[in-house]
Design an enzyme around this catalytic site. Structure first.
Site, mmCIF file in Angstrom:
data_model
loop_
_atom_site.group_PDB
_atom_site.id
_atom_site.type_symbol
_atom_site.label_atom_id
_atom_site.label_comp_id
_atom_site.label_asym_id
_atom_site.label_seq_id
_atom_site.Cartn_x
_atom_site.Cartn_y
_atom_site.Cartn_z
ATOM 1 N N ASP A 113 13.227 47.935 38.359
ATOM 2 C CA ASP A 113 14.072 48.228 37.204
ATOM 3 C C ASP A 113 13.174 48.235 35.981
ATOM 4 O OD1 ASP A 113 16.364 48.367 38.689
ATOM 5 O OD2 ASP A 113 16.978 46.295 38.312
ATOM 6 N N ASP B 89 27.259 52.920 44.739
ATOM 7 C CA ASP B 89 27.604 51.500 44.624
ATOM 8 C C ASP B 89 28.971 51.330 45.259
ATOM 9 O OD1 ASP B 89 25.308 50.704 43.339
ATOM 10 O OD2 ASP B 89 26.114 51.046 41.328
#
Lengths: 254, 214
Positions: free
Chosen positions: A11, A130
């Site tokens: 990230d 997701d």
């Protein structure tokens, strides 16, 4: 024999690798280019850079990161986060990424998948899903967006078929329920999706030990497994994880 | 491990054929890393000046053939092959040297007798064949110098080369079936995998091409 891939996810916020720590928010843990080189040396099969930069004026920093990574590591990598248009895709691919990963943007605008596939080839288009458990949905799982905050009226299995029809070359399947628990991947979900789509499925969310990767490859039928904090924080190495998998008869690139 | 600036026996100019193939940039980056003397062009009269040519490729066979012929690059590649100077085809660049491709029934360059076949979904395979797979080396071609047998390379493709003559196969890979993942005819080397994305072994293969046969 086709080998199971270990993919490390970084990230990136404002050009720094960051990690969300419970109750503390995000903490910078290093330079993504330096970290990418280290994982490359350890034998990682692929990398994913996820841009979580909040402000749009700092988005250009990510392109610089991509360019620098492409000069130094010679394995495939993808870039996700903040990609909403064909123009956004072009930028990261021209900077040297093989693939782009789209998630919420694909749910809100499914045409983005087909546009990307016809422009760059489906092998360049990774769709991130997701997913959370939901008994009201036929498959038992629902698609969520905006980092898990917004529940859509969309069955996960149905969406996985749709993204493949639209041109997704791969699916990153992230379990919101397992993510961050370090209790293992959601094996049942992974197996259900992986066995019903004709493209590779990358399991994501929940990895805490090498045993979890073994489970998701054997029982979950995943084609690849995404890891992050195991190698960023917990001291595992890609080589060590692969050694364990090889010993347990999983075909991996050593 | 290949490191930048590794000594080379000869100084050669490598031309990279630009026909809007997807992996052009990563091939370029790898050659720069290897300190190769290279240039990129879509102009046959410029490419002709190269001592060696790399013909990359990610994409679809029919549109690739159309772009090649629009730019006169199809004839250039045929002539370069005849000239005897080293030529390396990668991925689609490896399939397109065959006679034809099942991908949209396309006539290709015909430098090597064979066709590109499609992987069959009936074999229960995920398509494209994407990821790291092993190459079993046949014979002792210079392109695999210092590369271990059954080393892993990165593949992304839905069609695979099927050669008429097995003697031309220098590497094979198993994915549902055993297919030719590397072949060579005279001065031409064709690789189905992506050396530019296959880590240190891949870089070594590109370095072998730059340095040439012993």
């Amino acid at each position: 024999m086709l080998q199971k891939r270990i993919i490390v996810c970084l990230d990136v916020r404002d050009g720094k690798t960051t990690k969300g720590i419970k109750f503390k928010g995000n903490v910078d843990i290093g330079d993504p280019v330096v970290m990418a080189e280290e994982y490359y040396r350890q034998g990682v099969d692929e990398l994913v850079f996820y841009d979580i930069t909040a402000s749009s004026e700092n988005r250009g920093i990510m392109i610089d990161v991509v360019r620098k990574v492409a000069e130094k590591i010679f394995i495939p990598f993808s870039v996700g986060g903040g990609i909403r248009t064909l123009e956004d895709m072009k930028k990261v691919i021209l900077a040297g990424a093989e693939k782009v990963s789209i998630n919420s943007a694909a749910v809100l605008n499914p045409n983005l998948i087909s546009q990307g596939a016809s422009h760059f080839g489906r092998q360049c288009i990774v769709v991130g899903m997701d997913v959370a458990a939901d008994k009201t949905k036929p498959s038992g799982y629902v698609v969520v967006i905006n980092g898990g905050r917004t529940r859509m009226d969309l069955d996960a299995l149905e969406w996985s078929h749709r993204v493949v029809d639209l041109g997704a070359g791969e699916i990153v399947l992230n379990s919101i329920d397992a993510d961050g628990t370090k209790n293992g991947y959601e094996v049942k979900l992974t197996r259900m999706i992986s066995e019903s789509v004709p493209v590779p499925v990358i399991a994501s969310g929940g990895a805490g030990t090498p045993l979890h990767l073994l489970e998701v490859f054997n029982k979950g039928r995943a084609d690849a497994a995404l890891i992050a904090s195991m190698v960023h924080i917990d001291g595992y190495t890609v080589g060590g994880i692969k050694g364990y998998l090889e010993k347990n008869k999983i075909p991996v690139r050593i | 491990m290949v490191t930048p600036g590794s000594p080379r026996g000869i100084d050669v100019k490598i031309g990279i054929v630009d026909y809007e193939a997807g992996n052009l940039k990563s091939v370029e980056t790898a050659l720069r890393y290897l300190h190769a003397d290279y240039f990129i062009s879509s102009d046959p009269s410029v490419l002709k000046k190269g001592d060696k040519i790399i013909f990359p490729g990610v994409g679809e066979a029919r549109s690739a053939m159309r772009i090649l012929s629009e730019r006169g690059l199809d004839q250039f590649i045929k002539d370069f092959f005849k000239s005897g100077k080293p030529l390396l085809g990668i991925c689609l660049g490896c399939q397109i040297v065959l006679k034809s491709s099942e991908e949209n029934s396309t006539y290709c360059l015909g430098l090597v007798p064979g066709v590109s076949r499609e992987f069959s979904v009936e074999m229960g395979l995920k398509i494209p064949h994407m990821g790291w797979n092993q190459v079993s080396i046949k014979g002792s071609h210079y392109i695999f110098r210092d590369i271990p047998d059954n080393g892993s390379f990165y593949f992304v493709h839905s069609f695979y080369p099927e050669l008429d003559k097995s003697s031309q196969v220098i590497g094979s890979t198993e994915y549902g079936i055993e297919f030719s993942s590397a072949f060579s005819v005279d001065n031409l080397v064709a690789l189905q995998f992506h050396p530019e994305k296959s880590g240190p072994f891949g870089l070594k293969i590109l370095d072998n091409f730059i340095k040439g046969a012993d």
